[in-house]
Design an enzyme around this catalytic site. Sequence first.
Site, PDB file in Angstrom:
ATOM      1  N   ASP A  11       0.899  -0.985  -0.013  1.00 47.57           N
ATOM      2  CA  ASP A  11      -0.107  -0.038  -0.105  1.00 47.57           C
ATOM      3  C   ASP A  11       0.908   1.161  -0.007  1.00 47.57           C
ATOM      4  O   ASP A  11       2.194   1.210   0.042  1.00 47.57           O
ATOM      5  CB  ASP A  11      -0.924   0.036   1.122  1.00 47.57           C
ATOM      6  N   SER A  12       0.146   2.439  -0.171  1.00 45.92           N
ATOM      7  CA  SER A  12       1.219   3.580   0.054  1.00 45.92           C
ATOM      8  C   SER A  12       1.661   4.141   1.417  1.00 45.92           C
ATOM      9  O   SER A  12       2.599   4.783   1.479  1.00 45.92           O
ATOM     10  CB  SER A  12       0.081   4.743  -0.518  1.00 45.92           C
ATOM     11  N   CYS A  74      -4.556  -1.674  -1.832  1.00 44.68           N
ATOM     12  CA  CYS A  74      -4.605   0.022  -1.986  1.00 44.68           C
ATOM     13  C   CYS A  74      -5.658  -0.104  -3.371  1.00 44.68           C
ATOM     14  O   CYS A  74      -5.288  -0.426  -4.182  1.00 44.68           O
ATOM     15  CB  CYS A  74      -3.177   0.589  -2.453  1.00 44.68           C
ATOM     16  N   GLU A 156      -2.252   8.273   8.727  1.00 53.15           N
ATOM     17  CA  GLU A 156      -0.641   7.933   8.833  1.00 53.15           C
ATOM     18  C   GLU A 156      -0.022   8.452  10.370  1.00 53.15           C
ATOM     19  O   GLU A 156       0.933   7.982  10.517  1.00 53.15           O
ATOM     20  CB  GLU A 156      -0.074   8.427   7.497  1.00 53.15           C
ATOM     21  N   CYS A 188     -11.263   3.252   0.579  1.00 49.70           N
ATOM     22  CA  CYS A 188      -9.685   3.343   0.559  1.00 49.70           C
ATOM     23  C   CYS A 188      -9.102   2.758   2.001  1.00 49.70           C
ATOM     24  O   CYS A 188      -9.877   2.663   2.919  1.00 49.70           O
ATOM     25  CB  CYS A 188      -9.497   4.858   0.758  1.00 49.70           C
ATOM     26  N   HIS A 190      -6.955   2.907   3.899  1.00 51.94           N
ATOM     27  CA  HIS A 190      -6.580   3.559   5.227  1.00 51.94           C
ATOM     28  C   HIS A 190      -7.757   3.730   6.111  1.00 51.94           C
ATOM     29  O   HIS A 190      -7.850   3.813   7.314  1.00 51.94           O
ATOM     30  CB  HIS A 190      -5.974   4.955   4.623  1.00 51.94           C
TER      31      HIS A 190
HETATM   32  N1  DGL Z   1      -4.729   3.337   0.742  1.00 47.22           N
HETATM   33  C1  DGL Z   1      -5.182   3.936  -0.483  1.00 47.22           C
HETATM   34  C2  DGL Z   1      -6.168   3.560  -1.139  1.00 47.22           C
HETATM   35  O1  DGL Z   1      -7.060   2.471  -0.926  1.00 47.22           O
HETATM   36  C3  DGL Z   1      -4.655   5.262  -0.835  1.00 47.22           C
HETATM   37  C4  DGL Z   1      -4.072   6.169   0.250  1.00 47.22           C
HETATM   38  C5  DGL Z   1      -3.125   7.058  -0.516  1.00 47.22           C
HETATM   39  O2  DGL Z   1      -2.121   7.128  -0.550  1.00 47.22           O
HETATM   40  O3  DGL Z   1      -3.751   8.272  -0.907  1.00 47.22           O
HETATM   41  O4  DGL Z   1      -6.602   4.006  -1.947  1.00 47.22           O
END
Ligand code: DGL
Length: 266
Positions: A11-12, A74, A156, A188, A190
Amino acid sequence: MTDSRPIGVFDSGIGGLPIAKKIRELLPNENLIYVADTHYAPYGEKSEDTILQRSLAVTDFLRSQDVKAIVVACNTATMVSIKTLRAEYGEKYDLPFIGVEPGVKPAAIHTKTGVIGVLATEKTLTSHAFDALAKRVAGNAHMEIQPSPKLVRLVENLQLDDDAAVKAVEEYVHPLIEKDADTIILGCTHFAHLAPVIEKVAGDKVSVISTELAVAKEVVRRLKVENLLTTQPDFGTTEFFSNGDLALFQQQIQYLWGIDAQAQRF
Ligand code: DGL
């Protein structure tokens, strides 16, 4: 045949951890490698080209670790990159890719008001892949999309339930409720970390849909089909890599995964 090579998950940042956790629950004997591409986060505010280049670079790193499958944990990277990843690496290296996409289908089945709210990154919501997904499975349901950039940063920072988190969630969720959404998709990864706050703000009448379990089940199914599951009797290991602030990553994984988690640089 047993295959004890690790499963790669990326993931990011720390958004993919809830998916990795579900995989760990369903497949306790598998070895996992988790990669947070933190230096390039948030993906949601990057160009499609950058997201694709990063997805390829992380895939190269995971291949150097000899993974047997890659979970793109992600939504943004899945929407933008998974087709290319499968085309460039999937067949050439016999490497299955499992992605995550917003749960439009379960939401469309569930909604009674016919209005679905979608919380996701700007990039996911404006991608062709999301448009195609909505056309394919939303049926007659109407989708109210809501880019939610503040939530990625809060997660984060490990601000998962403080005043700032509640305020930002209210800012994004209240307009959806006002438009009569009775189902909200966490589009998302996150946002799974904020699910308790999102559920509280949305209230009892609203269902919140997230996809970690569905993705983990798909990982099990694919590995089974491809004959890639391990039969090793010991518990699997989990390694964590980041290219961002390693001290912060160490804190994140110890808080969200467990005290023994050790951050490594990639
Ligand atoms: N966790 C990521 C997603 O599911 C993206 C979060 C990001 O880096 O903007 O889209």
